[in-house]
Design a protein around this motif. Sequence first.
Motif, PDB file in Angstrom:
ATOM      1  N   GLN A 219      30.183  33.181  38.081  1.00  0.00           N
ATOM      2  CA  GLN A 219      31.176  34.066  37.471  1.00  0.00           C
ATOM      3  C   GLN A 219      32.590  33.578  37.794  1.00  0.00           C
ATOM      4  O   GLN A 219      32.937  33.379  38.953  1.00  0.00           O
ATOM      5  N   ASN A 316      34.121  35.984  28.048  1.00  0.00           N
ATOM      6  CA  ASN A 316      34.702  37.259  27.652  1.00  0.00           C
ATOM      7  C   ASN A 316      36.172  37.028  27.355  1.00  0.00           C
ATOM      8  O   ASN A 316      36.965  36.797  28.275  1.00  0.00           O
ATOM      9  N   VAL A 319      38.384  41.759  29.000  1.00  0.00           N
ATOM     10  CA  VAL A 319      37.546  42.444  29.981  1.00  0.00           C
ATOM     11  C   VAL A 319      36.846  43.610  29.295  1.00  0.00           C
ATOM     12  O   VAL A 319      37.513  44.434  28.651  1.00  0.00           O
ATOM     13  N   TYR A 326      30.029  44.684  31.136  1.00  0.00           N
ATOM     14  CA  TYR A 326      30.209  43.334  31.688  1.00  0.00           C
ATOM     15  C   TYR A 326      28.861  42.759  32.115  1.00  0.00           C
ATOM     16  O   TYR A 326      28.536  41.606  31.824  1.00  0.00           O
ATOM     17  N   THR A 344      35.627  35.154  32.301  1.00  0.00           N
ATOM     18  CA  THR A 344      36.320  36.331  31.786  1.00  0.00           C
ATOM     19  C   THR A 344      37.823  36.132  31.888  1.00  0.00           C
ATOM     20  O   THR A 344      38.333  35.765  32.948  1.00  0.00           O
TER      21      THR A 344
END
Length: 417
Positions: A219, A316, A319, A326, A344
């Motif tokens: 992430q 993404n 957000v 998410y 993101t």
Amino acid sequence: MQFNEFNLHDDVLSGIDAMSYLQATPIQEQAIPIILSGKDLIASAQTGTGKTAAYLIPILDFIARNPSDYTTALILVPTRELAKQIDEQIEGFSYFVSATSIAIYGGGKGEDWNQQRKALVNGADIIIATPGRLMAQIKTGEINFENLKCLVLDEADKMLDMGFAEDILFVIKHLPIQRQNLMFSATMPKKIRDFANKILKTPEEIRLSVSKPAVGIDQQFYLASDEQKLPLLLHLMKNTEAESVIIFSSQKSMIDKVVRSLNRNNIESKGISSDISQEEREESLRGFKNKQFKVLVATDVLSRGIDINNLNLVINIDVPRDAEDYIHRIGRTARAETTGTAITFINEKDQYRVANIEKLLEREVEKLNITESLGFGKAPEYNPSLGRKKNRNSKPNKKGSFNKKRFDKPKKIQTTT
């Protein structure tokens, strides 16, 4: 728990075996006995936990034991993609039961409309429908659900988010009062509980905590203003080895902008949103799954109920509004013990949502600041409490601290399958 421990009809067990289902998931283990008992149920369980089978199996068991010429169960869902997926699962599970089903969705009237009306009038065993389309069919005056035994609201939170509350209530007015009601939702905010109180009768409740993202997901959070997002996206796309990428946006208006920008830079992509026709959506999704093009740009219509294998990268562009969304978005990658990357972009006003995501993740995620080093200008300062205040007041506030950490080089995107 094994499925043969539920005292299911032999024909249902044969279908389960043919689908290669071996052991019940937690939601199935808890929900199936409740549904078999005839009680109402409200369950919180995210996509990927096996919730569809949790209600389909007991419904098919009832149909196997109580054959009828009328519709037994109505399943309301937010999107045509989910409707089709459930219809396909019914086809597999019901092979030995010989139950009939049809998915009701679509836009204008045509051949599909007439076929759907015929199925509704004649009474398929299970109807899966999007609320708006079913409401339109009911208004013709030919549809009769007086023998319906069970109503299922699947992904109820998403249906309410998409504005289907009044449509659902319209449909329910045309159903028999005596029926079983089952509500499944990935999240359980107050609006869902209030809505459930209008429909369910002394329901049993199951709450499964939202699963954390797969450990194989890398992430990454990047600070970027709205003006910097497209240049940053192009930079990252040109430096990734990912073969399959989904880019999510909460705004339908962004889909075409992103697609045009990517295609102009020789990165073949197509977009999916609720604005395009069913045929276009299906064609784009099929082409993406078949590796005919690299990038699919979509709204949250694709964040749930869609199974895409070997997806390397999820981006993404904004957000997600809810932390659970998410989890759904990035859960499209790193499936079946593979690895993947989820990126993101964080602008100034959405930063408070990042704090909610990190609370759900139970950890902080590093905020990468690379726009200035790439020549795109200074990135927004990171201050989630300031972002919440700005969002509430709808006025810019120039005060606040920021994360001073700088990155001279962008973090490499590693994607392996």
